[in-house]
Design a protein around this motif. Structure first.
Motif, PDB file in Angstrom:
ATOM      1  N   THR A 171       0.830  -1.232   0.113  1.00 47.20           N
ATOM      2  CA  THR A 171      -0.059  -0.159   0.013  1.00 47.20           C
ATOM      3  C   THR A 171       0.845   1.300  -0.097  1.00 47.20           C
ATOM      4  O   THR A 171       1.837   1.472   0.524  1.00 47.20           O
ATOM      5  N   VAL A 172       0.277   2.396  -0.826  1.00 47.19           N
ATOM      6  CA  VAL A 172       0.864   3.634  -0.640  1.00 47.19           C
ATOM      7  C   VAL A 172      -0.046   4.463  -0.032  1.00 47.19           C
ATOM      8  O   VAL A 172      -1.183   4.359  -0.399  1.00 47.19           O
ATOM      9  N   TYR A 173       0.621   5.492   0.502  1.00 52.97           N
ATOM     10  CA  TYR A 173      -0.471   6.518   0.901  1.00 52.97           C
ATOM     11  C   TYR A 173      -0.008   8.027   0.559  1.00 52.97           C
ATOM     12  O   TYR A 173       0.934   8.316   0.282  1.00 52.97           O
ATOM     13  N   LEU A 174      -0.968   8.727   0.710  1.00 51.80           N
ATOM     14  CA  LEU A 174      -0.928  10.227   0.391  1.00 51.80           C
ATOM     15  C   LEU A 174      -1.610  11.161   1.398  1.00 51.80           C
ATOM     16  O   LEU A 174      -3.135  11.037   1.517  1.00 51.80           O
ATOM     17  N   GLN A 175      -0.971  11.556   2.691  1.00 53.14           N
ATOM     18  CA  GLN A 175      -1.545  12.391   3.598  1.00 53.14           C
ATOM     19  C   GLN A 175      -1.537  13.894   3.022  1.00 53.14           C
ATOM     20  O   GLN A 175      -0.737  14.353   2.658  1.00 53.14           O
ATOM     21  N   MET A 176      -2.841  14.441   3.021  1.00 57.44           N
ATOM     22  CA  MET A 176      -3.078  15.740   2.385  1.00 57.44           C
ATOM     23  C   MET A 176      -3.448  16.763   3.576  1.00 57.44           C
ATOM     24  O   MET A 176      -4.741  16.609   4.100  1.00 57.44           O
ATOM     25  N   ASN A 177      -2.650  17.637   3.947  1.00 57.70           N
ATOM     26  CA  ASN A 177      -3.015  18.620   4.896  1.00 57.70           C
ATOM     27  C   ASN A 177      -3.360  20.038   4.358  1.00 57.70           C
ATOM     28  O   ASN A 177      -2.790  20.148   3.409  1.00 57.70           O
ATOM     29  N   SER A 178      -3.804  20.893   5.187  1.00 61.30           N
ATOM     30  CA  SER A 178      -4.116  22.224   4.709  1.00 61.30           C
ATOM     31  C   SER A 178      -4.427  22.390   3.338  1.00 61.30           C
ATOM     32  O   SER A 178      -3.941  23.131   2.321  1.00 61.30           O
ATOM     33  N   LEU A 179      -5.641  21.580   3.080  1.00 60.58           N
ATOM     34  CA  LEU A 179      -6.178  21.436   1.613  1.00 60.58           C
ATOM     35  C   LEU A 179      -6.720  22.929   1.200  1.00 60.58           C
ATOM     36  O   LEU A 179      -7.221  23.767   1.884  1.00 60.58           O
ATOM     37  N   LYS A 180      -6.510  23.002  -0.231  1.00 58.47           N
ATOM     38  CA  LYS A 180      -7.136  24.382  -1.003  1.00 58.47           C
ATOM     39  C   LYS A 180      -8.012  23.710  -1.985  1.00 58.47           C
ATOM     40  O   LYS A 180      -8.053  22.835  -2.429  1.00 58.47           O
ATOM     41  N   PRO A 181      -9.035  24.996  -2.278  1.00 59.76           N
ATOM     42  CA  PRO A 181      -9.830  24.371  -3.461  1.00 59.76           C
ATOM     43  C   PRO A 181      -9.146  24.241  -4.581  1.00 59.76           C
ATOM     44  O   PRO A 181      -9.712  23.237  -5.447  1.00 59.76           O
ATOM     45  N   GLU A 182      -7.781  24.858  -4.883  1.00 62.81           N
ATOM     46  CA  GLU A 182      -7.380  24.292  -6.111  1.00 62.81           C
ATOM     47  C   GLU A 182      -6.646  22.805  -6.155  1.00 62.81           C
ATOM     48  O   GLU A 182      -6.215  22.380  -7.063  1.00 62.81           O
ATOM     49  N   ASP A 183      -6.852  22.222  -5.190  1.00 57.73           N
ATOM     50  CA  ASP A 183      -6.522  20.771  -4.898  1.00 57.73           C
ATOM     51  C   ASP A 183      -7.624  19.832  -5.411  1.00 57.73           C
ATOM     52  O   ASP A 183      -7.389  18.592  -5.285  1.00 57.73           O
ATOM     53  N   THR A 184      -8.544  20.468  -5.527  1.00 60.15           N
ATOM     54  CA  THR A 184      -9.838  19.735  -6.180  1.00 60.15           C
ATOM     55  C   THR A 184      -9.455  18.799  -7.411  1.00 60.15           C
ATOM     56  O   THR A 184      -9.172  19.597  -8.660  1.00 60.15           O
ATOM     57  N   ALA A 185      -9.588  17.693  -7.385  1.00 63.78           N
ATOM     58  CA  ALA A 185      -9.243  16.662  -8.603  1.00 63.78           C
ATOM     59  C   ALA A 185      -9.579  15.414  -8.429  1.00 63.78           C
ATOM     60  O   ALA A 185      -9.805  14.974  -7.310  1.00 63.78           O
ATOM     61  N   VAL A 186      -9.534  14.604  -9.359  1.00 61.58           N
ATOM     62  CA  VAL A 186      -9.272  13.042  -9.329  1.00 61.58           C
ATOM     63  C   VAL A 186      -7.942  12.737  -9.238  1.00 61.58           C
ATOM     64  O   VAL A 186      -7.337  13.333  -9.962  1.00 61.58           O
ATOM     65  N   TYR A 187      -7.683  11.954  -7.971  1.00 60.38           N
ATOM     66  CA  TYR A 187      -6.325  11.634  -7.542  1.00 60.38           C
ATOM     67  C   TYR A 187      -6.061  10.099  -8.150  1.00 60.38           C
ATOM     68  O   TYR A 187      -6.875   9.215  -7.699  1.00 60.38           O
ATOM     69  N   TYR A 188      -4.863   9.869  -9.022  1.00 59.66           N
ATOM     70  CA  TYR A 188      -4.586   8.568  -9.275  1.00 59.66           C
ATOM     71  C   TYR A 188      -3.242   8.108  -8.779  1.00 59.66           C
ATOM     72  O   TYR A 188      -2.393   8.984  -8.563  1.00 59.66           O
ATOM     73  N   CYS A 189      -3.347   6.796  -8.337  1.00 60.51           N
ATOM     74  CA  CYS A 189      -1.970   6.337  -7.908  1.00 60.51           C
ATOM     75  C   CYS A 189      -1.424   5.490  -9.208  1.00 60.51           C
ATOM     76  O   CYS A 189      -2.276   4.906 -10.031  1.00 60.51           O
ATOM     77  N   ALA A 190      -0.018   5.203  -9.280  1.00 56.91           N
ATOM     78  CA  ALA A 190       0.349   4.702 -10.388  1.00 56.91           C
ATOM     79  C   ALA A 190       1.874   4.118 -10.030  1.00 56.91           C
ATOM     80  O   ALA A 190       2.442   4.478  -9.105  1.00 56.91           O
ATOM     81  N   ALA A 191       2.155   3.178 -10.690  1.00 54.86           N
ATOM     82  CA  ALA A 191       3.343   2.213 -10.350  1.00 54.86           C
ATOM     83  C   ALA A 191       4.271   2.347 -11.636  1.00 54.86           C
ATOM     84  O   ALA A 191       3.966   2.172 -12.829  1.00 54.86           O
ATOM     85  N   SER A 192       5.705   2.668 -11.516  1.00 50.07           N
ATOM     86  CA  SER A 192       6.473   2.584 -12.441  1.00 50.07           C
ATOM     87  C   SER A 192       7.773   1.641 -12.195  1.00 50.07           C
ATOM     88  O   SER A 192       8.142   1.711 -10.953  1.00 50.07           O
ATOM     89  N   ARG A 193       8.422   1.193 -13.089  1.00 53.19           N
ATOM     90  CA  ARG A 193       9.719   0.547 -12.749  1.00 53.19           C
ATOM     91  C   ARG A 193      10.756   1.505 -12.811  1.00 53.19           C
ATOM     92  O   ARG A 193      12.033   0.933 -12.381  1.00 53.19           O
ATOM     93  N   HIS A 194      10.817   2.660 -13.044  1.00 54.54           N
ATOM     94  CA  HIS A 194      11.649   3.840 -13.154  1.00 54.54           C
ATOM     95  C   HIS A 194      11.435   4.753 -11.986  1.00 54.54           C
ATOM     96  O   HIS A 194      10.113   5.018 -11.658  1.00 54.54           O
ATOM     97  N   TRP A 195      12.452   5.396 -11.613  1.00 58.37           N
ATOM     98  CA  TRP A 195      12.136   6.537 -10.492  1.00 58.37           C
ATOM     99  C   TRP A 195      12.002   7.731 -11.366  1.00 58.37           C
ATOM    100  O   TRP A 195      12.832   8.292 -12.181  1.00 58.37           O
ATOM    101  N   THR A 196      10.500   8.216 -11.533  1.00 59.25           N
ATOM    102  CA  THR A 196      10.330   9.429 -12.501  1.00 59.25           C
ATOM    103  C   THR A 196       9.187  10.063 -11.979  1.00 59.25           C
ATOM    104  O   THR A 196       8.338   9.549 -11.031  1.00 59.25           O
ATOM    105  N   VAL A 197       8.895  11.277 -12.598  1.00 56.99           N
ATOM    106  CA  VAL A 197       7.800  11.987 -12.215  1.00 56.99           C
ATOM    107  C   VAL A 197       7.047  12.286 -13.597  1.00 56.99           C
ATOM    108  O   VAL A 197       6.061  12.934 -13.441  1.00 56.99           O
TER     109      VAL A 197
END
Length: 122
Positions: free
Chosen positions: A78-104
């Motif tokens: 499992t991977v987690y994302l803790q989101m604090n001090s949320l802003k209206p501009e954070d509104t979105a669909v959030y996706y997790c993803a897996a990669s064989r490479h260290w990349t953004v």
């Protein structure tokens, strides 16, 4: 093959917090870097945060740095994302993803979850 299922999205007021989880199937979870991305209506999918396969290194988009925290538990797949001090501009669909490479780079991620909606009201 890795299957990913996100959970934890919802509606929160500005300044509030939410925690997202992404559960992965398969026995090779600990060989993948994991990332969180988001997509708002009418916008391209954008990078939010990533973590290496061991969890030893993390990276954040400038827009969330200091407010969001990524972590993983390889024993629980499992991977987690803790989101604090949320802003209206954070509104979105959030996706997790897996990669064989260290990349953004979104196109370098091999497997994606179905997404979870996060809505921040002002």
């Amino acid at each position: 093959q890795v299957q990913l299922v996100e959970s934890g999205g919802g509606l929160v007021q500005a300044g509030g917090s939410l925690g997202l989880s992404c559960a992965a199937s398969g026995r090779t979870f600990n060989s993948y870097a994991m990332g969180w991305f988001r997509q708002a209506p009418g916008k391209e999918r954008e990078f939010v945060s990533a973590i290496t396969s061991s969890g030893g290194s993390k990276y954040y988009a400038n827009s969330v740095k200091g407010r969001f925290t990524i972590s993983r538990d390889n024993a629980k797949n499992t991977v987690y994302l803790q989101m604090n001090s949320l802003k209206p501009e954070d509104t979105a669909v959030y996706y997790c993803a897996a990669s064989r490479h260290w990349t953004v780079v979104v196109t370098q991620y091999d497997y994606w979850g179905q997404g979870t909606q996060v809505t921040v009201s002002s």
